[in-house]
Design a protein around this motif. Structure first.
Motif, PDB file in Angstrom:
ATOM      1  N   SER A 101       0.849  -1.188   0.000  1.00 33.64           N
ATOM      2  CA  SER A 101       0.000   0.000   0.000  1.00 33.64           C
ATOM      3  C   SER A 101       0.884   1.237   0.000  1.00 33.64           C
ATOM      4  CB  SER A 101      -0.898   0.007   1.234  1.00 33.64           C
ATOM      5  OG  SER A 101      -0.119   0.286   2.400  1.00 33.64           O
ATOM      6  N   SER A 102       0.260   2.412  -0.086  1.00 37.06           N
ATOM      7  CA  SER A 102       1.019   3.668  -0.059  1.00 37.06           C
ATOM      8  C   SER A 102       1.674   3.897   1.296  1.00 37.06           C
ATOM      9  CB  SER A 102       0.091   4.841  -0.411  1.00 37.06           C
ATOM     10  OG  SER A 102      -1.022   4.874   0.459  1.00 37.06           O
ATOM     11  N   LYS A 103       1.244   3.136   2.307  1.00 39.04           N
ATOM     12  CA  LYS A 103       1.847   3.210   3.640  1.00 39.04           C
ATOM     13  C   LYS A 103       2.812   2.046   3.890  1.00 39.04           C
ATOM     14  CE  LYS A 103      -2.145   5.633   5.583  1.00 39.04           C
ATOM     15  NZ  LYS A 103      -3.232   5.598   6.615  1.00 39.04           N
ATOM     16  N   ASP A 104       3.127   1.326   2.795  1.00 38.53           N
ATOM     17  CA  ASP A 104       4.060   0.195   2.836  1.00 38.53           C
ATOM     18  C   ASP A 104       3.543  -1.009   3.615  1.00 38.53           C
ATOM     19  OD1 ASP A 104       5.929   1.385   1.202  1.00 38.53           O
ATOM     20  OD2 ASP A 104       7.065   2.271   2.861  1.00 38.53           O
ATOM     21  N   ASP A 105       2.215  -1.104   3.775  1.00 38.12           N
ATOM     22  CA  ASP A 105       1.622  -2.316   4.340  1.00 38.12           C
ATOM     23  C   ASP A 105       1.402  -3.323   3.230  1.00 38.12           C
ATOM     24  OD1 ASP A 105       1.393  -1.168   6.904  1.00 38.12           O
ATOM     25  OD2 ASP A 105      -0.465  -0.164   6.316  1.00 38.12           O
ATOM     26  N   TYR A 106       1.392  -4.620   3.589  1.00 33.11           N
ATOM     27  CA  TYR A 106       1.064  -5.639   2.612  1.00 33.11           C
ATOM     28  C   TYR A 106      -0.393  -5.475   2.198  1.00 33.11           C
ATOM     29  CZ  TYR A 106       5.414  -8.096   3.720  1.00 33.11           C
ATOM     30  OH  TYR A 106       6.729  -8.438   3.879  1.00 33.11           O
ATOM     31  N   LEU A 107      -0.632  -5.493   0.872  1.00 31.17           N
ATOM     32  CA  LEU A 107      -1.962  -5.187   0.357  1.00 31.17           C
ATOM     33  C   LEU A 107      -2.552  -6.340  -0.463  1.00 31.17           C
ATOM     34  CD1 LEU A 107      -4.084  -2.901   0.090  1.00 31.17           C
ATOM     35  CD2 LEU A 107      -2.847  -2.101  -1.925  1.00 31.17           C
ATOM     36  N   CYS A 108      -1.719  -6.961  -1.314  1.00 28.97           N
ATOM     37  CA  CYS A 108      -2.222  -7.967  -2.249  1.00 28.97           C
ATOM     38  C   CYS A 108      -1.108  -8.950  -2.585  1.00 28.97           C
ATOM     39  CB  CYS A 108      -2.706  -7.268  -3.528  1.00 28.97           C
ATOM     40  SG  CYS A 108      -3.268  -8.360  -4.858  1.00 28.97           S
TER      41      CYS A 108
ATOM     42  N   LYS B 228      -1.694 -10.784   6.114  1.00 32.73           N
ATOM     43  CA  LYS B 228      -2.770  -9.832   6.394  1.00 32.73           C
ATOM     44  C   LYS B 228      -3.111  -8.983   5.162  1.00 32.73           C
ATOM     45  CE  LYS B 228      -1.830  -9.695  11.338  1.00 32.73           C
ATOM     46  NZ  LYS B 228      -1.517  -8.867  12.519  1.00 32.73           N
ATOM     47  N   CYS B 229      -3.162  -9.665   4.005  1.00 30.85           N
ATOM     48  CA  CYS B 229      -3.587  -9.019   2.755  1.00 30.85           C
ATOM     49  C   CYS B 229      -5.053  -9.333   2.509  1.00 30.85           C
ATOM     50  CB  CYS B 229      -2.769  -9.546   1.575  1.00 30.85           C
ATOM     51  SG  CYS B 229      -1.043  -9.082   1.591  1.00 30.85           S
ATOM     52  N   ARG B 230      -5.791  -8.340   2.038  1.00 30.98           N
ATOM     53  CA  ARG B 230      -7.200  -8.566   1.719  1.00 30.98           C
ATOM     54  C   ARG B 230      -7.377  -9.095   0.293  1.00 30.98           C
ATOM     55  NH1 ARG B 230     -12.129  -4.073   2.133  1.00 30.98           N
ATOM     56  NH2 ARG B 230     -13.407  -4.953   0.472  1.00 30.98           N
ATOM     57  N   PHE B 231      -6.392  -8.819  -0.582  1.00 27.85           N
ATOM     58  CA  PHE B 231      -6.577  -9.101  -2.007  1.00 27.85           C
ATOM     59  C   PHE B 231      -5.585 -10.138  -2.525  1.00 27.85           C
ATOM     60  CE2 PHE B 231      -7.544  -4.548  -1.256  1.00 27.85           C
ATOM     61  CZ  PHE B 231      -8.922  -4.621  -1.402  1.00 27.85           C
ATOM     62  N   VAL B 232      -6.024 -10.865  -3.566  1.00 27.51           N
ATOM     63  CA  VAL B 232      -5.201 -11.892  -4.206  1.00 27.51           C
ATOM     64  C   VAL B 232      -5.369 -11.767  -5.721  1.00 27.51           C
ATOM     65  CG1 VAL B 232      -4.950 -14.378  -4.620  1.00 27.51           C
ATOM     66  CG2 VAL B 232      -5.313 -13.527  -2.288  1.00 27.51           C
ATOM     67  N   ILE B 233      -4.262 -11.905  -6.451  1.00 31.14           N
ATOM     68  CA  ILE B 233      -4.312 -12.058  -7.906  1.00 31.14           C
ATOM     69  C   ILE B 233      -3.758 -13.435  -8.245  1.00 31.14           C
ATOM     70  CG2 ILE B 233      -3.414 -11.247 -10.122  1.00 31.14           C
ATOM     71  CD1 ILE B 233      -3.263  -8.432  -8.876  1.00 31.14           C
ATOM     72  N   LEU B 234      -4.498 -14.178  -9.055  1.00 34.70           N
ATOM     73  CA  LEU B 234      -4.087 -15.509  -9.489  1.00 34.70           C
ATOM     74  C   LEU B 234      -3.842 -15.461 -10.991  1.00 34.70           C
ATOM     75  CD1 LEU B 234      -7.011 -17.301  -7.638  1.00 34.70           C
ATOM     76  CD2 LEU B 234      -4.645 -17.322  -6.870  1.00 34.70           C
TER      77      LEU B 234
END
Length: 832
Positions: free
Chosen positions: A51-58, A84-90
């Motif tokens: 994320s823009s705050k450097d948290d894991y996002l996807c 602790k990511c809400r999103f996944v790309i496969l």
């Protein structure tokens, strides 16, 4: 990194860069927001987007292209939860799925989301999941919108008074299946879904169901604004009128205009897809969270490459509506499909539609078929009237019509063979048209009260054909009904008609307006159009409601199952002709006023293929359409227009009651290529292993040595598949072995690639059109490309695209050629 996933990762890297992610090794300023091979308690995540705050996002899970991306679903979920990511790309480098772990199932995407899109989704799309109305959603859910205290009325328990109240106020109860559709969506929402597909037959009340669904979403799921997309201009007005009839007391509905004042106050915004895609206005005028629910009417038609970009741009709930059943795809041999055959395009659109809405198993969220509607008494089946003339019967045969006619000047032309797809294109016969029209007038169903020819839709081959049929019908009307219609018996309703407006004509012909050409001269108290027939080509095939239609005529061959179903569907609605009486006291009591059937006049045996010849257990050979071969596969001579001057009387008229069915297609050259490889077990195994290893260079060498000779080549196979761009051995083999379901054509590639360029450079509205013209010209026109590359700008004065290049700002003039050379394979477009 696993060697077999290398190619997949190259593609994923490219797609991440296109979505403006900053990858290690690619970022010039060393700023990155993507980490690779991140170790967690479950193993190693291939990519993690920050994320823009450097948290894991996807997390992004890469699979070898020989495996479905969905095989990594649970593994990716574990990685995402651990990080602790809400999103996944496969992704397997060919198909890509996006998955919001809080919102249901993975769905197919064409491009990866940006950081801003993911963060917007995180912040704005967290709807409640367990909400319900206080007393539930019942059959009177829509009535309560207009009359909130309806149940408290003393008349509520008196059935006779209640029915009179409902009739007087034109109120609508929800039918049991419409309630089931709504409840199925509610159940899916509770289980985390945010995409839904309703497959409901024409005439079963999709708009009524949609209105109830819209009310439910606005009341229960924190939905502020809803976008209702249609695919034709006339459907905007129709949708607004029907939704307003039901919801206007509680919610405001508007048709979208660019001025914010026209729509920002409204709850429901209706628009054509084309209005949003013009100059990519949807990206320039709206934020990704501007609409919390997007509904796509006729979803199988309106989700092509460009319009799908609109649909996917907005974050929120997505609903697709379609009347086209997927049943006709059952047992279809997918590998033997042709890319340009319109039926194959349809199969692809249907397949994509189900994937877009998360229905990977091929089952919609809810289905209610024509058969269900007929069984329940809500719809009616047609009576097919099969009409043959001497010439048309021969054209329908496998051998075709062998005919010696004359050209436009009346000169004799040598003998030629014609098939049904040639009618009114290469073979012109006014005598046949006269016989077709006469058979219609003599056998048409009549209005039960006026005994006039019942209201009718006629579908023609072309606008010129529609003009000829309209003229013939009005001449016949004067013969059979002298001095009654004054050339208003039949009216042409096509886009080339300038006055009156053809869109308005379709509205005037509905059962609600019933005043096309004025009122019927038969009875001043009875409201029905003086015009009895609308002659069209394609304007009134979908989304057009006219319940009092009694006849539909197919004056042309139909090659698309969806089109056939939609045309037939114009007549399936029930109707009581008592509704046409302006003065109810004048209604005769002895006449049966209920529409119990309608006639489908079929002059080209469309039903025979769609209804009788289809076999679910074997692949059938289709009549060829414009590929230069006859139904037997023999090569045909190219012919110019030929005219028949001899009479062509009707030979046979037969009425047949039929059920609905499906289709299957095939194409010769590609099929024989596929069959040759399948029959040779060693070749099949060798090529398959090469594809699995992604060793396409060796695979191409193998193909050249064994198959690419006088019979086969990439160019010949491209032509057989009907593609207008060059293809690679990689694309062909991935398609051949079922790793992909399509090879994109030129328009699909151009739209996809231009969208990427548009995202990067964002040309303003004044230069958007010129940018697109220059982009396409540089890709597809070698002369234009040479002028630009060699800077011979004076030659632009005589080139059609030169004027667009000159109007571009300097940065776009310079950047478009550079961008194309760096990002797009120009070889695909050379000499294709």
């Amino acid at each position: 990194m696993k060697a077999k996933e290398t190619n997949t990762r190259i593609i994923i890297d490219k797609m991440l860069l296109e979505a403006e992610w900053k990858l290690p090794g690619y970022s010039k300023d060393n700023e990155i927001n993507v980490e690779t091979e991140v170790v967690n308690e479950f193993g190693e995540a291939d990519y993690v987007l920050l994320s823009s705050k450097d948290d894991y996002l996807c997390t992004v899970e890469a699979k070898n292209h020989s495996k479905s991306p969905l095989t990594g679903k649970e593994q990716a979920r574990n990685y995402a939860n651990a990080l602790k990511c809400r999103f996944v790309i496969l992704s397997n480098g060919i198909s890509h799925y996006f998955w919001d772990l809080k919102q249901g199932n993975p769905f197919l995407v064409e491009k990866f989301p940006t950081q801003e899109e993911l963060e917007t989704r995180m912040e704005t799309f967290n709807p409640p999941r367990l909400e319900d109305e206080k007393d539930g959603i019942n059959e009177d859910y829509l009535i309560l919108t207009q009359f909130p205290k309806y149940r408290e009325s003393p008349d509520y328990k008196d059935e006779k008074k209640r029915d009179e109240f409902i009739r007087k106020n034109n109120l609508r109860f929800l039918r049991y299946y419409q309630l089931n559709a709504i409840k199925e969506i509610q159940n899916k929402i509770k289980n985390g879904s945010d995409r839904f597909l309703l497959e409901m037959a024409t005439g079963t009340g999709k708009t009524t169901t949609s209105s109830a669904i819209i009310k439910m979403f606005l009341r229960l799921y924190k939905v502020r604004k809803i976008l209702f997309l249609v695919d034709r201009l006339e459907l905007e007005t129709q949708a607004k009128r029907e939704i307003n009839d039901i919801l206007q007391n509680d919610f405001e509905t508007v048709i979208w205009k660019e001025n914010k004042d026209d729509w920002k106050r409204a709850n429901i915004i209706i628009s054509t897809v084309q209005s949003f895609t013009k100059h990519n206005k949807y990206k320039r005028l709206f934020k990704t969270n501007s609409f919390d629910l997007v509904i796509s009417d006729e979803a199988h038609r309106s989700l092509g490459q460009t319009s799908r970009n609109v649909f996917e741009y907005f974050i929120g709930f997505k609903i697709g509506l379609t009347a086209t059943p997927r049943d006709f795809l059952k047992s279809v041999d997918v590998d033997n499909m042709s890319m340009t055959n319109p039926k194959e395009l349809e199969r692809r659109l249907m397949s994509d539609t189900y994937s877009i809405f998360g229905c990977e198993d091929g089952e919609p969220t809810f289905r209610y078929t024509l058969a269900d509607g007929v069984k329940d008494g809500y719809l009616i089946n047609p009576t097919v009237v099969d009409v043959e003339t001497g010439l048309s019967a021969d054209m329908m045969s496998k051998e075709g019509l062998v005919f010696k006619g004359v050209d436009k000047e009346g000169n004799d032309v040598e003998e030629q063979t014609f098939f049904r797809e040639d009618y009114e294109k290469k073979f012109k016969s006014n005598e046949t048209n006269i016989s077709f029209c006469t058979a219609f007038i003599k056998n048409a169903l009549r209005d039960p009260y006026t005994n006039e020819i019942g209201k009718t839709l006629i579908f023609c081959v072309s606008q010129k054909h529609a003009e000829r049929i309209t003229t013939i019908l009005n001449e016949l009307a004067e013969k059979y009904f002298p001095k009654k219609y004054q050339s208003d018996f039949a009216m042409q309703v096509t886009s080339n008609i300038t006055s009156p407006d053809p869109q308005q004509m379709t509205v005037q012909f509905t059962d609600k307006n019933n005043n096309l050409g004025g009122n019927s001269p038969e009875n001043e108290y009875y409201k029905t159009s003086k015009a009895r027939v609308c002659v069209t080509v394609g304007m009134m095939t979908t989304g057009y409601d006219c319940k009092d239609l009694l006849n539909i005529c197919l004056f042309r061959p139909v090659f698309s199952p969806t089109e056939f179903i939609q045309m037939k569907g114009r007549g399936t609605r029930l109707f009581d002709f008592k509704e046409c009486w302006k003065d109810k006291t004048q209604i005769p009591k002895t006449i049966n006023s209920i529409k119990s059937s309608f006639k489908l006049f079929d002059y080209f045996k469309n039903y025979k293929y769609f209804e009788e010849e289809f076999n679910y257990d074997e692949v059938l050979k289709l009549p060829s359409v414009g590929d230069g071969t006859g139904e037997g596969g023999e090569k045909r001579k190219k012919v110019d227009e030929i005219f028949n001057l001899h009479i062509d009387p009707v030979q046979r008229t037969e009425e047949i009651n039929i059920p609905q069915a499906g289709m299957r297609i095939d194409r010769d050259l590609y099929k024989s290529f596929k069959d040759d490889i399948l029959k040779d077990k060693q070749s099949y195994q060798t090529l398959y292993e090469m594809v699995e290893k992604q060793d396409f260079d060796e695979a191409e060498k193998y193909l050249k040595e064994k198959y690419f000779n006088k019979s086969y080549s990439l160019d010949k196979l491209r032509e057989s598949l009907g593609l207008d761009v060059n293809i690679s051995a990689r694309e062909l083999l991935l398609y051949l072995f079922g790793f992909t379901t399509k090879i994109k054509n030129k328009n699909e590639i151009l739209e996809e690639e231009f969208d990427k360029l548009d995202n990067k450079f964002k040309p303003d509205e004044n230069s958007f059109y010129a940018t697109k013209q220059v982009f396409e010209a540089y890709l597809t026109d070698k002369d234009f490309r040479k002028i630009i590359d060699e800077k011979k700008f004076a030659e632009l004065n005589i080139h059609p695209s030169g004027k667009y290049f000159k109007t571009l700002p300097d940065d776009l003039r310079n950047n478009i050629p550079i961008y194309i050379k760096e990002n797009i394979n120009l070889e695909r477009f050379i000499d294709a």
